[in-house]
Design a protein around this motif. Structure first.
Motif, PDB file in Angstrom:
ATOM      1  N   TYR A  31      45.733  40.268  24.565  1.00  0.00           N
ATOM      2  CA  TYR A  31      44.875  41.586  24.816  1.00  0.00           C
ATOM      3  C   TYR A  31      44.415  42.025  26.189  1.00  0.00           C
ATOM      4  O   TYR A  31      44.199  40.843  26.889  1.00  0.00           O
ATOM      5  N   LYS A  32      44.790  42.987  26.548  1.00  0.00           N
ATOM      6  CA  LYS A  32      44.199  43.430  27.858  1.00  0.00           C
ATOM      7  C   LYS A  32      42.669  43.898  28.229  1.00  0.00           C
ATOM      8  O   LYS A  32      42.412  44.963  27.279  1.00  0.00           O
ATOM      9  N   LEU A  33      41.916  43.446  29.018  1.00  0.00           N
ATOM     10  CA  LEU A  33      40.754  43.866  29.048  1.00  0.00           C
ATOM     11  C   LEU A  33      40.541  45.498  29.335  1.00  0.00           C
ATOM     12  O   LEU A  33      41.356  45.928  30.320  1.00  0.00           O
ATOM     13  N   GLY A  34      39.540  46.004  28.929  1.00  0.00           N
ATOM     14  CA  GLY A  34      39.242  47.494  29.272  1.00  0.00           C
ATOM     15  C   GLY A  34      37.717  47.748  29.185  1.00  0.00           C
ATOM     16  O   GLY A  34      36.802  47.154  28.984  1.00  0.00           O
ATOM     17  N   THR A  35      37.509  48.837  29.526  1.00  0.00           N
ATOM     18  CA  THR A  35      36.146  49.281  29.894  1.00  0.00           C
ATOM     19  C   THR A  35      35.365  49.270  28.564  1.00  0.00           C
ATOM     20  O   THR A  35      35.942  49.652  27.541  1.00  0.00           O
ATOM     21  N   GLY A  36      34.323  48.702  28.501  1.00  0.00           N
ATOM     22  CA  GLY A  36      33.472  48.713  27.427  1.00  0.00           C
ATOM     23  C   GLY A  36      33.523  47.407  26.662  1.00  0.00           C
ATOM     24  O   GLY A  36      32.473  46.856  25.973  1.00  0.00           O
ATOM     25  N   ASP A  37      34.417  46.519  26.921  1.00  0.00           N
ATOM     26  CA  ASP A  37      34.601  45.181  26.476  1.00  0.00           C
ATOM     27  C   ASP A  37      33.438  44.170  26.904  1.00  0.00           C
ATOM     28  O   ASP A  37      33.077  44.297  28.056  1.00  0.00           O
ATOM     29  N   ARG A  38      32.744  43.298  26.101  1.00  0.00           N
ATOM     30  CA  ARG A  38      31.862  42.454  26.505  1.00  0.00           C
ATOM     31  C   ARG A  38      32.544  41.021  26.451  1.00  0.00           C
ATOM     32  O   ARG A  38      33.099  40.628  25.565  1.00  0.00           O
ATOM     33  N   VAL A  39      32.467  40.456  27.480  1.00  0.00           N
ATOM     34  CA  VAL A  39      32.972  39.220  27.976  1.00  0.00           C
ATOM     35  C   VAL A  39      31.687  38.170  28.215  1.00  0.00           C
ATOM     36  O   VAL A  39      30.475  38.401  28.639  1.00  0.00           O
ATOM     37  N   ARG A  68      31.329  41.818  42.404  1.00  0.00           N
ATOM     38  CA  ARG A  68      32.122  42.508  41.587  1.00  0.00           C
ATOM     39  C   ARG A  68      33.431  41.875  41.584  1.00  0.00           C
ATOM     40  O   ARG A  68      33.937  41.971  42.620  1.00  0.00           O
ATOM     41  N   VAL A  69      33.798  41.965  40.299  1.00  0.00           N
ATOM     42  CA  VAL A  69      35.319  41.338  40.105  1.00  0.00           C
ATOM     43  C   VAL A  69      36.060  42.322  39.197  1.00  0.00           C
ATOM     44  O   VAL A  69      35.618  42.710  38.232  1.00  0.00           O
ATOM     45  N   GLU A  70      37.162  43.083  39.731  1.00  0.00           N
ATOM     46  CA  GLU A  70      37.699  44.024  38.705  1.00  0.00           C
ATOM     47  C   GLU A  70      38.637  43.229  37.772  1.00  0.00           C
ATOM     48  O   GLU A  70      39.701  42.447  38.289  1.00  0.00           O
ATOM     49  N   ILE A  71      38.713  43.493  36.567  1.00  0.00           N
ATOM     50  CA  ILE A  71      39.433  42.472  35.469  1.00  0.00           C
ATOM     51  C   ILE A  71      40.042  43.387  34.305  1.00  0.00           C
ATOM     52  O   ILE A  71      40.773  43.022  33.374  1.00  0.00           O
ATOM     53  N   ALA A  79      42.166  36.855  33.881  1.00  0.00           N
ATOM     54  CA  ALA A  79      40.615  37.326  34.733  1.00  0.00           C
ATOM     55  C   ALA A  79      39.980  35.924  34.630  1.00  0.00           C
ATOM     56  O   ALA A  79      39.286  35.948  35.893  1.00  0.00           O
ATOM     57  N   GLY A  80      39.949  34.942  34.030  1.00  0.00           N
ATOM     58  CA  GLY A  80      39.377  33.727  34.132  1.00  0.00           C
ATOM     59  C   GLY A  80      39.895  33.163  35.463  1.00  0.00           C
ATOM     60  O   GLY A  80      39.355  32.473  36.567  1.00  0.00           O
ATOM     61  N   ASP A  81      41.212  33.064  35.532  1.00  0.00           N
ATOM     62  CA  ASP A  81      41.766  32.603  36.687  1.00  0.00           C
ATOM     63  C   ASP A  81      41.436  33.125  38.201  1.00  0.00           C
ATOM     64  O   ASP A  81      41.144  32.630  39.216  1.00  0.00           O
ATOM     65  N   LEU A  82      41.303  34.429  38.053  1.00  0.00           N
ATOM     66  CA  LEU A  82      40.944  35.260  39.219  1.00  0.00           C
ATOM     67  C   LEU A  82      39.599  35.067  39.753  1.00  0.00           C
ATOM     68  O   LEU A  82      39.278  34.760  40.757  1.00  0.00           O
ATOM     69  N   ILE A  83      38.710  34.891  38.794  1.00  0.00           N
ATOM     70  CA  ILE A  83      37.386  34.588  39.152  1.00  0.00           C
ATOM     71  C   ILE A  83      37.248  33.018  39.751  1.00  0.00           C
ATOM     72  O   ILE A  83      36.466  32.665  40.715  1.00  0.00           O
ATOM     73  N   GLY A  84      37.984  32.062  39.290  1.00  0.00           N
ATOM     74  CA  GLY A  84      38.052  30.806  39.663  1.00  0.00           C
ATOM     75  C   GLY A  84      38.493  30.904  41.009  1.00  0.00           C
ATOM     76  O   GLY A  84      37.952  30.113  41.742  1.00  0.00           O
ATOM     77  N   ARG A  85      39.421  31.536  41.503  1.00  0.00           N
ATOM     78  CA  ARG A  85      40.274  31.540  42.627  1.00  0.00           C
ATOM     79  C   ARG A  85      39.169  32.137  43.688  1.00  0.00           C
ATOM     80  O   ARG A  85      39.044  31.664  44.903  1.00  0.00           O
ATOM     81  N   GLN A  86      38.353  33.218  43.223  1.00  0.00           N
ATOM     82  CA  GLN A  86      37.455  33.644  44.225  1.00  0.00           C
ATOM     83  C   GLN A  86      36.268  32.697  44.471  1.00  0.00           C
ATOM     84  O   GLN A  86      35.846  32.572  45.808  1.00  0.00           O
TER      85      GLN A  86
END
Length: 270
Positions: A31-39, A68-71, A79-86
């Motif tokens: 699944y690809k995350l999009g506007t409106g999804d709750r995570v 702010r992180v664009e996912i 997306a989790g990996d990106l947040i971890g790298r930051q």
């Protein structure tokens, strides 16, 4: 005829439920995350960083420490990996183990319209086949056809239309062939089934689905056949013409039944 439709819908639902648990993990990952999804974002060993957020219109969520992180467009894993790298690059953690879970799917929707039990928009939780989407809409109702119309809109806004048959789709699943998969913004439409009517001196007068070619003899069989008062030579078809007029036709057993026909069996005079 109606019972067959209900049995088919029930079999479809059971078939989908049986396999749903087997594919859930893979579907979520694709699944690809999009506007409106709750995570929900969880950082191992850092409970104070746990964050619940909705993907904003610009595709971002806001995380403690990193902002702010664009996912949008990413899988939950990416997306989790990106947040971890930051978190690592900014020096907050040496090794960040981040898990991102989808709590509500809102961005990837399709419309299921027409003769289904629960028409409307449904959210796709990962790759979803056409038959799975029909099951989510409650299945085809008693007046629905086995014809399925799928309307796709590509990235450039161009629309295409395809037609499928429900029995053929189920046969494909049973034979291991690739299913028809839906995409964001697709519309599925189930038209009303062709119908004919049988009245007069038959065992079971009523309305019947015309889901295969039938002649008069077969239509009589579907309605239970003649009752004791019937005249076997007194068969009439009432058929609506393109101009709206209804034509009365003397029917023979081999005559073809058409959508909307009314087959009437007269009473015997003797």
């Amino acid at each position: 005829m109606k019972m067959n439709g209900r049995l088919l819908a029930s079999s479809l639902t059971l078939f989908l439920v049986f396999f749903s648990n087997m594919v859930f993990a893979a579907a979520s990952e694709a699944y690809k995350l999009g506007t409106g999804d709750r995570v929900k974002v969880m950082v191992y060993g850092q409970e104070d960083l746990t964050t619940e957020a909705e993907v904003a219109g610009d595709g971002t969520i806001t995380m403690p420490l990193v902002g702010r992180v664009e996912i949008r467009g990413m899988s939950p894993q990416d997306a989790g990996d990106l947040i971890g790298r930051q978190l690592e690059q900014r020096g907050y953690l040496k090794r960040a183990h981040v898990n991102l879970l989808i709590e509500q799917y809102r961005s990837n929707t399709v419309s299921i319209l027409g003769q289904v039990n629960h028409p409307g928009r449904i959210a796709l939780e990962g790759p979803t086949s056409l038959t799975e989407a029909l099951a989510l809409a409650g299945g085809i109702n008693d007046t629905g056809s086995e014809r399925i119309i799928l309307v796709n809109i590509d990235d450039e806004g161009r629309q295409s239309r395809k037609e499928f048959n429900l029995r053929e789709l189920l046969d494909s699943s049973a034979e291991g062939r690739s299913p028809v998969t839906l995409g964001k913004g697709d519309t599925v439409y189930i038209p009303r089934a062709d119908q004919f009517y049988v009245y007069g001196q038959v065992q079971k007068p009523g309305t019947y689905a015309l889901d295969r070619p039938l002649n008069v003899m077969q239509a009589l069989s579907v309605s239970g056949g003649f009752n004791p008062s019937a005249s076997s030579s007194g068969l009439i078809i009432y058929r609506q013409q393109p101009d709206g007029e209804v034509e009365e036709l003397e029917a023979r057993f081999e005559d073809r039944i058409e959508d909307g026909d009314v087959l009437f069996v007269k009473e015997s005079l003797f």
